[in-house]
Design a protein around this motif. Structure first.
Motif, short mmCIF file in Angstrom:
data_model
loop_
_atom_site.label_atom_id
_atom_site.label_comp_id
_atom_site.label_asym_id
_atom_site.label_seq_id
_atom_site.Cartn_x
_atom_site.Cartn_y
_atom_site.Cartn_z
N SER A 141 22.72 14.19 37.53
CA SER A 141 21.30 14.49 37.36
C SER A 141 21.11 15.88 36.79
O SER A 141 20.29 16.09 35.88
N LYS A 155 15.03 10.66 31.59
CA LYS A 155 15.00 9.38 32.29
C LYS A 155 16.33 9.12 33.00
O LYS A 155 16.37 8.60 34.12
N VAL A 158 16.27 11.73 36.14
CA VAL A 158 15.16 11.85 37.10
C VAL A 158 15.20 10.78 38.19
O VAL A 158 14.45 10.88 39.17
N ALA A 159 16.09 9.81 38.07
CA ALA A 159 16.09 8.68 39.00
C ALA A 159 16.27 9.12 40.46
O ALA A 159 15.63 8.57 41.36
N GLU A 160 17.11 10.12 40.71
CA GLU A 160 17.41 10.52 42.08
C GLU A 160 16.78 11.87 42.45
O GLU A 160 17.12 12.44 43.49
N ALA A 172 9.99 14.45 40.88
CA ALA A 172 9.49 14.84 39.56
C ALA A 172 9.31 16.35 39.43
O ALA A 172 9.63 16.94 38.39
N ALA A 198 12.67 18.00 39.08
CA ALA A 198 13.23 17.66 37.77
C ALA A 198 12.56 18.49 36.67
O ALA A 198 13.23 18.98 35.74
N MET A 234 7.13 13.76 33.89
CA MET A 234 8.28 13.49 34.76
C MET A 234 7.92 12.48 35.84
O MET A 234 8.70 11.59 36.17
N GLU A 245 9.52 8.78 36.44
CA GLU A 245 10.06 8.41 37.75
C GLU A 245 9.50 7.07 38.23
O GLU A 245 10.19 6.30 38.90
#
Length: 287
Positions: free
Chosen positions: A60, A166, A169-171, A174, A177, A231, A235
């Protein structure tokens, strides 16, 4: 919620573009980008002090940092350079090309599969942008062509930044990130400025209280609305949907240009922006 966040981001970017246009005439693009980012990090740091942070893995951190370097350090600088040569409405319209680029990149890197309606939407976006860009303006042809080139470069960098964000930012929340992306982008600009010995010169225009106040207000809009909401949208929804909904910027920027900058807008510009946003709507339907 992801769609609402993306629409809010589009409105914020439109307003921010108009507000930054007044600063772009008095500063360099690199200086404006650096000042915007440094002040933005103060805002983001204060927000993070209230909500806290979570541990981040290396993947990340890598993708968000690379996103900041390409999308913010390079992309925003090119955007500000284009903003000097073109009016905000045309610069924002060029940035809409990035929404089409994002769809193509999402196809290759994220495995998203756009349908026929999506591809028709992309063609519609490019048609609307080309129609407006062909309109004669008060700028010299050389300046206009340079602005178009810079605007397209900014669109490409911002699209690449969206795809990389993208992936990262999954884990990560926002807000966190957004801060990582901004910090990476400013680190890149600081390295360039230190190597050239230009940082003091870049930031000197903001010793003027009026310029600093303008920057402070514009940064609230861009950091809180543009970056954070984008962001949050990434998410909560697909990169394609989030990016395309930000393509509503051209419609938001038209009334703002008339109201704040007192510029006239031709019917051609209005219809071109409408066609562009219609293309974005087709992509949403196709998604």
């Amino acid at each position: 919620m992801g769609s609402i966040a993306a629409l809010g981001s589009g409105a914020a970017w439109a307003l921010g573009s108009v507000l930054f246009r007044g600063l772009a005439d008095h500063t360099s693009a690199l200086g404006l980008n650096l000042a915007k980012g440094l002040l933005g990090l103060i805002y983001l740091g204060l927000a993070l002090a209230f909500v806290g942070t979570v541990p981040m893995d290396g993947r990340s951190t890598f993708f968000l940092s690379l996103s900041g370097l390409i999308g913010i350090a390079l992309g925003d600088t090119l955007f500000f350079m284009a903003l000097v040569r073109l009016e905000p409405r045309r610069t924002v319209l060029l940035a809409t090309v990035g929404q089409a680029l994002t769809v193509v990149m999402a196809l290759g890197f994220l495995g998203e599969r756009p349908g026929l309606m999506t591809w028709i939407g992309i063609i519609t976006i490019l048609t609307g942008v080309t129609w407006v860009m062909a309109e004669q303006s008060s700028s010299t042809r050389g300046g206009t062509m340079a602005g178009i080139g810079l605007g397209l470069g900014a669109a490409f960098c911002m699209s690449a930044g969206v795809i990389l964000a993208k992936l990262g930012v999954a884990e990560v929340p926002a807000l966190q990130a957004t801060t990582v992306r901004m910090a990476a982008g400013m680190f890149g600009l600081l390295i360039v400025g230190l190597s050239r010995g230009s940082i003091i010169q870049w930031l000197k225009p903001f010793s003027n209280t009026k310029n600093l106040a303008r920057l402070a207000w514009a940064d609230v809009v861009i950091i809180g609305g543009g970056f954070y909401l984008s962001m949050l949208a990434l998410e909560l929804t697909d990169a394609t949907v989030a990016s395309v909904l930000c393509a509503t910027e051209p419609l938001f920027v038209l009334p703002l240009t008339i109201w704040i900058l007192k510029e006239s807008v031709s019917l051609r510009a209005f219809f071109g922006a409408t066609v562009t946003v219609a293309g974005a709507a087709l992509i949403i339907i196709g998604g």
